[in-house]
Design a protein around this motif. Structure first.
Motif, PDB file in Angstrom:
ATOM      1  N   SER A  31       0.837  -1.209   0.000  1.00 59.63           N
ATOM      2  CA  SER A  31       0.000   0.000   0.000  1.00 59.63           C
ATOM      3  C   SER A  31       0.869   1.256   0.000  1.00 59.63           C
ATOM      4  CB  SER A  31      -1.008  -0.009   1.157  1.00 59.63           C
ATOM      5  OG  SER A  31      -0.345  -0.002   2.389  1.00 59.63           O
ATOM      6  N   GLU A  32       2.015   1.213   0.672  1.00 59.18           N
ATOM      7  CA  GLU A  32       2.913   2.380   0.633  1.00 59.18           C
ATOM      8  C   GLU A  32       3.509   2.545  -0.771  1.00 59.18           C
ATOM      9  OE1 GLU A  32       3.265   4.721   2.966  1.00 59.18           O
ATOM     10  OE2 GLU A  32       1.811   3.556   4.120  1.00 59.18           O
ATOM     11  N   ASP A  89      -5.612   6.950   5.399  1.00 59.34           N
ATOM     12  CA  ASP A  89      -5.649   6.092   4.200  1.00 59.34           C
ATOM     13  C   ASP A  89      -6.974   6.282   3.452  1.00 59.34           C
ATOM     14  OD1 ASP A  89      -3.173   4.961   4.361  1.00 59.34           O
ATOM     15  OD2 ASP A  89      -3.847   2.947   4.921  1.00 59.34           O
TER      16      ASP A  89
HETATM   17 MG    MG Z   1      -0.317   2.112   4.992  1.00 58.71          MG
END
Ligand code: MG
Ligand code: NAD
Length: 338
Positions: free
Chosen positions: A197-198, A302
């Motif tokens: 996700s990063e 997020d």
């Molecule tokens: Mg994250």
């Protein structure tokens, strides 16, 4: 019933929790001919669902009473209190306690009574797949382990349970609670959830900050990830390299190591060290007990990231993600044969 599940043939199995894993395990064990009671909180949605799906349903403490094997399939953070209040005082001598993840036993959040077996059967897939594969007469591979063998039959019981949920049809891999817990946490933190996700959000920011349209950036760094992951899943790096262009392969070779380099690997080792020495478990338990302030803040950030806004708008136009509104396909099926 196969020879292996016979070990549990005369046993009553209490499945505590009827979520992703709990539901799949309970249904598969029942279809394997085993005696299952589902333990969930009275009045909750899981109670209703398990009852509607034909199970004997009881409060966790009542389900544990009289059970020969108790599968603890509630969220990890609620397990210590559940063990203390509902399981330990009611579990009969010589029974088996089974987990699908080693976290609480490995990090000492649950210290099981000495007279019981403590085992793990951890399917390497989500509950929905554990169920759907079983229905196709197949299974999802499982890790299994024994932490405590009071009866002398702990491993046989773990294997019988794995057989009952269909795992033995695919593959059983023996491990221990330490290996399963540490590798599972490392995978989800460094690669699967945290790492990916990063990587995706930083890639999206790099493109949009350079002036490219967010819609185009979304397709490039989020949407197309699925194509690559599917190739990994089906055939590893080999299949991915077979299916992407020579230009993409060359870019992979020269630029991949610029983004994920030796310093990234050093930081992965630091993440692993925090898992191994118990710091992560200590911090996560403290965060949970404090009411999840940092967890909620990070989650909100997020959810509010611009990739989520543009993603929601683009996904709304992907008809294949919304089969119930897939009118053309339904109209076609309804047409008389020519
Ligand atoms: Mg994250
Ligand atoms: P889940 O969140 O899908 O389901 C949890 C269930 O527990 C629900 O039925 C919920 O109603 C019930 N529950 C919650 N609090 C409770 C309480 N205090 N008392 C009684 N019941 C309660 O959980 P899950 O993802 O199936 O995870 C269960 C276990 O399986 C965990 O140990 C997890 O680490 C492990 N596991 C999960 C997966 C996965 O893909 N989800 C894969 C392998 C292992």
């Amino acid at each position: 019933m196969s020879t292996s599940s016979n070990t549990l043939a005369k046993s009553r199995i209490a499945v505590l929790g009827y979520g992703s894993q709990g539901r799949a395990h309970a249904l598969n064990l029942r279809d394997s001919g085993l005696d299952v009671v589902v333990g969930v909180r009275k009045g909750g949605p899981s109670w209703k669902r398990a009852r509607d799906e034909g199970f004997k349903v009881a409060e966790p403490a009542d389900a544990v009473r009289g059970a020969d094997l108790v599968a603890v399939l509630t969220p990890d953070m609620v397990q210590p209190k559940l063990y203390e209040q509902a399981i330990e005082p009611n579990l009969k001598p010589g029974a088996a306690l089974l987990f699908a993840h080693g976290f609480n036993v490995h990090f000492g959040q649950i210290k099981p009574r000495a007279d019981i077996d403590v085992v793990m059967v951890a399917p390497k897939g989500p509950g929905a797949l554990v169920r759907s594969e079983y229905e196709r007469s197949r299974g999802v591979p499982c890790l299994y382990a024994v932490a405590q063998d009071a009866s002398g039959h702990a491993e046989a019981r773990a294997n019988a349970y794995a057989d009952g949920i269909g795992g033995a049809r695919a593959m059983l891999i023996q491990t221990d609670f330490k290996e399963e817990t540490e590798t599972d946490l490392f995978g989800e933190q460094a690669v699967l959830c945290g790492g990916v996700s990063e990587l995706v959000t930083r890639g999206f920011e790099t493109l949009t900050e350079a002036g490219y349209q967010p819609e185009v950036a979304y397709y490039e760094v989020m949407h197309e990830l699925k194509l690559i992951v599917d190739l990994f899943y089906e055939g590893g790096l080999t299949k991915m390299l077979q299916y992407v262009s020579e230009t993409a392969q060359y870019g992979d070779f020269v630029s991949g190591p610029r983004v994920v380099d030796a310093a990234t690997k050093d930081r992965m080792k630091a993440v692993l060290a925090d898992i191994q020495d118990g710091s992560f478990a200590k911090n996560w338990t403290a965060e949970y007990k404090a009411g999840l302030p940092n967890y909620n803040r990070c989650k909100q950030a997020d959810l509010e990231h611009p990739i989520e806004t543009v993603g929601a708008a683009l996904r709304a136009r992907m008809a294949w993600l919304h089969p119930q509104t897939d009118k053309p396909a339904r109209a076609l099926r309804a047409m008389p044969p020519c």
